[in-house]
Design a protein around this motif. Structure first.
Motif: not given
Length: 114
Positions: A40-49, A53-59, A74-78
């Motif tokens: 739920x915390x992660x979902x809120x961070x994704x919704x807000x940002x 922004x939250x997914x690190x594609x460089x790692x 998309x947001x759900x898959x992320x």
């Protein structure tokens, strides 16, 4: 109190901890691997940002995903990918009250927390 989210072995997390300590800013560290990850915390961070922004594609973890896993994110898959592989969450995430900072940017940290 600032909450610093990340993984303790991450160099950027270590750098952020040093920065916070150098500026006498008290913080609480939340390690995804030790303390778990609240979906739920992660979902809120994704919704807000935004998931981009939250997914690190460089790692390394992201780069090791199959092409199928990387396709049509998309947001759900992320949310699913990040819940399964918290190492793909961009670090650090810092939160205090309603303020959230994602990534280490010294000027942004000063602006928000000092």
């Amino acid at each position: 109190m600032i909450t610093l989210y990340g993984i303790k072995n991450c160099d950027t997390i270590k750098k952020t901890k040093k920065w916070l300590e150098a500026h006498d800013l008290p913080y609480e560290f939340h390690d995804y691997r030790v303390d778990g990850l609240d979906p739920q915390w992660l979902q809120k961070v994704i919704e807000a940002n935004g998931w981009e922004t939250v997914l690190n594609k460089r790692g390394t973890t992201y780069r090791q995903l199959s092409d199928e896993q990387k396709a049509d994110i998309d947001a759900a898959k992320a949310l699913t990918l990040l819940s399964e592989q918290p190492a793909m969450i961009k670090r650090p995430i810092l939160q205090k009250d309603d303020a959230t900072v994602i990534g280490f940017n010294e000027s942004t940290l000063k602006e928000v927390f000092c």
